[in-house]
Structures are given as structure tokens and as C-alpha cells.
Design an enzyme around this catalytic site. Structure first.
Site, mmCIF file in Angstrom:
data_model
loop_
_atom_site.group_PDB
_atom_site.id
_atom_site.type_symbol
_atom_site.label_atom_id
_atom_site.label_comp_id
_atom_site.label_asym_id
_atom_site.label_seq_id
_atom_site.Cartn_x
_atom_site.Cartn_y
_atom_site.Cartn_z
ATOM 1 N N GLN A 148 0.803 -1.218 0.000
ATOM 2 C CA GLN A 148 0.000 0.000 0.000
ATOM 3 C C GLN A 148 0.840 1.274 0.000
ATOM 4 O OE1 GLN A 148 -2.818 -0.206 3.243
ATOM 5 N NE2 GLN A 148 -3.686 -2.124 2.520
ATOM 6 N N HIS A 219 -1.375 0.565 5.916
ATOM 7 C CA HIS A 219 -2.109 1.446 6.828
ATOM 8 C C HIS A 219 -1.316 2.653 7.322
ATOM 9 C CE1 HIS A 219 -5.313 -1.757 8.147
ATOM 10 N NE2 HIS A 219 -5.079 -1.783 6.840
ATOM 11 N N GLU A 314 -16.013 3.015 8.213
ATOM 12 C CA GLU A 314 -16.720 4.031 8.985
ATOM 13 C C GLU A 314 -16.671 5.405 8.343
ATOM 14 O OE1 GLU A 314 -15.908 2.220 13.484
ATOM 15 O OE2 GLU A 314 -15.321 4.272 12.994
ATOM 16 N N TYR A 324 -12.201 8.008 18.572
ATOM 17 C CA TYR A 324 -13.125 7.256 17.719
ATOM 18 C C TYR A 324 -12.995 5.746 17.898
ATOM 19 C CZ TYR A 324 -14.504 11.741 16.198
ATOM 20 O OH TYR A 324 -15.018 13.015 16.216
ATOM 21 N N TYR A 335 -10.008 -10.633 9.116
ATOM 22 C CA TYR A 335 -10.337 -11.372 7.899
ATOM 23 C C TYR A 335 -10.240 -12.875 8.088
ATOM 24 C CZ TYR A 335 -11.413 -7.632 4.734
ATOM 25 O OH TYR A 335 -12.057 -6.593 4.107
#
Length: 442
Positions: A148, A219, A314, A324, A335
């Protein structure tokens, strides 16, 4: 502000997920990896944006998706998930402006309506409205483009007409004093864009570095949002692996945070954690997973959509100093099917405005304010990767009242969505032959 100590979070995580590290992330699920109040913003009462007050709210069944991954988790309030499906009355056409991009990630408009387009492997191009591409902009720093990682978001500075400054995010490969690789982290850089036949950037300055440094290719977040008062929001992820995940609610770490800085990288004096000597002063909000979607609404408030695990993407409106909840609360699971959360709610932790189970795998976001599509005024548009859709949300009083999935027939991963100066929507598809698309009324 309530903050759990890292040791407590670790214990909760290990009891909740059987000491298993997180496995797959929804961005790449089913895809082979290729590499107080809002300070500085005048508080306003929410408006009935998105649905005219005189019109009845949408009703009926939700968008057709698969069954929830975690059916035992029930929403905290009506329409927090699976809002009624809506259908656009406006017909539109999709025009392919350009193609041949290698996993493009972001679009930013220059004042003359040309576009800056990033490619994840590390290239930046200037693209005309007709689709002509410049040579790759030279002078950018090296990126860690594994999985990523890579070159991510790009924005034009608010003073671009005077300074020529552009800003971008990237996975920065890091080394110790002896030149040995020690991992990576998200960085924000700025430089002067020198236009011409061979465009380049000059005087590159790194204005923010995510800390601590960690070896992870997942991430790190990466979206940039400038506010009208000249501040810069940067969205960050928690690095996915357990070592990073447990820091998402820890104010001593940048992981899993929204941060707010000045354009030169200094810290605004009204940031919420300045009085806490242990906190990173750039932090705006905590407890996020991986934020790849961010935009301002008509009241200039920040909204984000963050990647959930299996179930639990979200929509949030992060406010100064608020928590949060990730990874302590949430609506998804690993997963592997292993549990993460014992509960969807907890004291001192905010509920999402909306969540998706199954996930859409969000990336890219705009809140429509143009005139080309009056029906879409104040609607939220989100790029969907795993869902291969442009997701449209109708809003009223800061709540989702309707959802639509657009462009599903194209079966393409939507990485980016932005509103152009003339009110059209511009999209990037995530592929080795990525496309720049334009949506206009038919």
C-alpha cells in the site's frame, strides 16, 4: 478526553483476537498486491443538506450487498448502516480523459484547470483537461512503494498563485545514522512546482513525519485537506500490524490519528493536545484505523471515511480531541474471522456516523458543492475499491438517509474522486492501466 494506556489496549486486543495479528486488509482483499469544537472553524448548526427539508426521507430496502460479516453487532441508532437505497434521477455520461497510469492515487487541480496526478510507484504528472500528459515531474524524493506504500495524495497550496507550492504524502523509507534501513512512515513534503516542457520540483521540504518509524507496508493513511483558515489536516493509519494497532488511541504516537498542522509544518496553537506534555502536539483526533478518504463539507468541517477490518468501514466527522475508538470498539472482525471487539460502544468513545458491513474499501472522497448536478448538492461521494463502485450518500442533519452505488457495471476499483472547478466529478481507477474519468450530465 479519555485515553487507555497501551498495556491495557494490548490486553484487550489479545483477549479479543486470540493473539492473532491482523491478516488481510480490505483495500487489497481479493486483489493481488502490486506494490472541544472544531478549532479554527466557526461552529454552525447542521443544515438539512443533501435532502430538501420539504421532501420526505428515502425509505425502502438498502443497497443489495452480501450478508453482514458480524450480524451480532447491531447499529447504535437507525440508519447507522444499510440506509435505504436511492437512485439518481439525473443521467450522466462518463468520459475517459486519459489512461495508462500505473496505479494512480490522487488528483489536484492547478489554477488553469490542468491536473496533478500521482502514481503509487512514485511518479507525478501534469495532465491537461484534454488528457495530454507531461513528462514525469522530476525532483521528488524516493518512496517505499511496496504493497500500500508509495506516492499518495497531492494538493495545491492555498497560496499557489504566489508561492508555486504543492504538497504531497508518501511512504518515506528511513535509515539510521549508519545508513541502515529501519522501516518507513508517512511523510508530508512540499516544494515549488516549476512548470514547463520538463516539469520539476525545487526546494523540497519535509514538513511532517509520522512517528514512530515502523517496518510496515500497510495502513499509513495519507490524505491531505486544507482548510479556509490555512491549516492542513493529514490523515494517518495505524500500520495494521499489532505493534502499530495498539497505538491508535495512544497520544504519544501518530498512528491512527488525524493530525493538524500549519503549511510549514508547525503546530497550530489551538490544537487540542498542546497542554499534554506526553502527547504529539499535531494530533487532532485519535482512535482511527486507516483513513484514505477525507473532505470538507459546506460548513468547512472535516469528514473522513476509514477502512475497517472485515466489516466496519466508517464515516466519521472527527472533532478536536475526540476518540473514535479503534481498536477497542468497532463493527468488524479480522479477515480470518477472529473477533477484534468485545463491544461496539465504550465510554468516552465516539460512534461512527455510518458504517458498512460488508465493506466498500473506501479511498477518495468529495462532498459535492457544484451546480452541474443540482440533485447531488451536499451529497458525499466515496471511491470504492473492493466494492468497485462510486458510493453516493444522501445526508440530512449529519446523518445518512440514503445510499447509491454508481458505476458498478464498469467493475473497476475507484481510487479517487474529486470535484472539478466546473462542477464535474473526476475519478481515478486503481489498476496497472489506470484511467482518469470525468462525470458530466448527459
Amino acid at each position: 478526553m479519555r485515553t487507555l494506556r497501551t498495556t491495557f489496549i494490548i490486553a484487550a486486543l489479545l483477549s479479543g483476537c486470540g493473539n492473532q495479528p491482523p491478516d488481510k486488509t480490505p483495500e487489497d482483499a481479493g486483489v493481488t498486491p502490486q506494490e472541544p469544537t472544531d478549532a479554527g472553524v466557526t461552529p454552525q448548526e447542521p443544515t438539512d443538506a443533501g435532502v430538501p427539508p420539504e421532501e420526505p426521507l428515502p425509505s425502502g430496502p438498502p443497497v443489495t450487498t452480501g450478508p453482514p460479516n458480524v450480524p451480532e453487532f447491531e447499529p447504535a441508532f437507525p440508519d447507522q448502516t444499510r440506509a435505504p437505497e436511492v437512485k439518481s434521477k439525473t443521467t450522466f455520461q462518463v468520459t475517459e480523459i486519459a489512461s495508462g497510469f500505473r496505479n494512480p492515487w490522487a488528483i489536484a487541480f492547478l489554477p488553469d484547470r490542468r491536473m496533478l496526478v500521482t502514481e503509487k510507484p512514485g511518479a507525478l504528472y501534469i495532465v491537461t483537461p484534454q488528457g495530454a500528459k507531461s513528462p514525469a515531474v522530476t525532483g521528488l524524493p524516493a518512496v517505499d512503494a511496496r504493497n500500500q506504500g508509495g506516492l499518495l495524495d497531492v494538493e495545491v497550496g492555498p497560496d499557489y498563485a504566489q508561492s508555486g507550492l504543492i504538497y504531497w504524502t508518501y511512504y518515506e523509507p528511513r535509515k539510521d545514522d549508519k545508513g541502515q534501513a529501519i522501516g518507513n512512515g508517512l511523510a508530508v513534503a512540499r516544494a515549488k512546482l516549476v512548470d514547463g516542457e520538463k516539469p520539476r520540483v525545487e526546494n523540497v521540504q519535509v514538513i511532517f513525519r509520522m512517528l514512530p518509524t515502523l517496518e510496515s507496508t500497510l495502513h499509513a493513511g495519507g490524505r491531505l485537506v486544507f482548510t479556509p483558515d490555512g491549516k492542513l489536516f493529514v490523515t494517518l493509519g495505524e500500520r495494521s500490524i499489532l505493534e502499530g494497532r495498539v497505538q491508535a488511541r495512544d497520544v504519544k504516537s501518530h498512528f491512527g490519528k488525524v493530525v493538524r498542522i500549519n503549511p510549514d509544518g508547525s503546530v497550530p496553537q489551538d490544537n487540542p493536545y498542546l497542554s499534554n506534555p506526553e502527547a504529539k502536539p499535531e494530533i487532532w483526533s485519535v482512535g482511527h484505523r486507516n483513513i484514505l478518504s477525507a473532505a470538507l463539507d459546506g460548513q468547512k468541517r472535516l469528514w473522513i471515511v476509514e477502512m475497517g477490518p472485515q466489516g466496519g468501514d466508517e464515516l466519521n466527522r472527527p472533532e478536536a480531541g475526540k476518540d473514535y475508538g479503534w481498536p477497542t470498539i468497532g463493527y468488524g472482525e479480522e479477515y480470518s474471522g477472529a473477533p477484534i471487539h468485545q463491544s461496539t460502544q465504550g465510554p468516552g468513545m465516539e460512534q461512527p456516523v455510518y458504517y458498512w458491513d460488508p465493506v466498500i474499501a473506501p479511498s477518495g472522497m468529495t462532498i459535492y458543492s457544484g451546480d452541474l448536478f443540482p440533485e447531488w448538492k451536499n451529497n458525499v461521494f466515496i471511491g470504492g475499491l473492493a466494492s468497485q463502485a462510486l458510493v453516493r450518500l444522501m445526508m440530512r442533519n449529519d446523518r445518512v438517509v440514503g445510499e447509491e452505488r454508481l458505476l458498478t457495471e464498469r467493475k473497476e476499483r475507484i481510487r479517487e474522486v474529486v470535484q472539478g472547478p466546473e462542477g464535474a466529478l473526476y475519478l481515478l481507477t486503481d489498476a496497472t492501466n489506470g484511467k482518469l474519468l470525468k462525470l458530466t450530465p448527459r
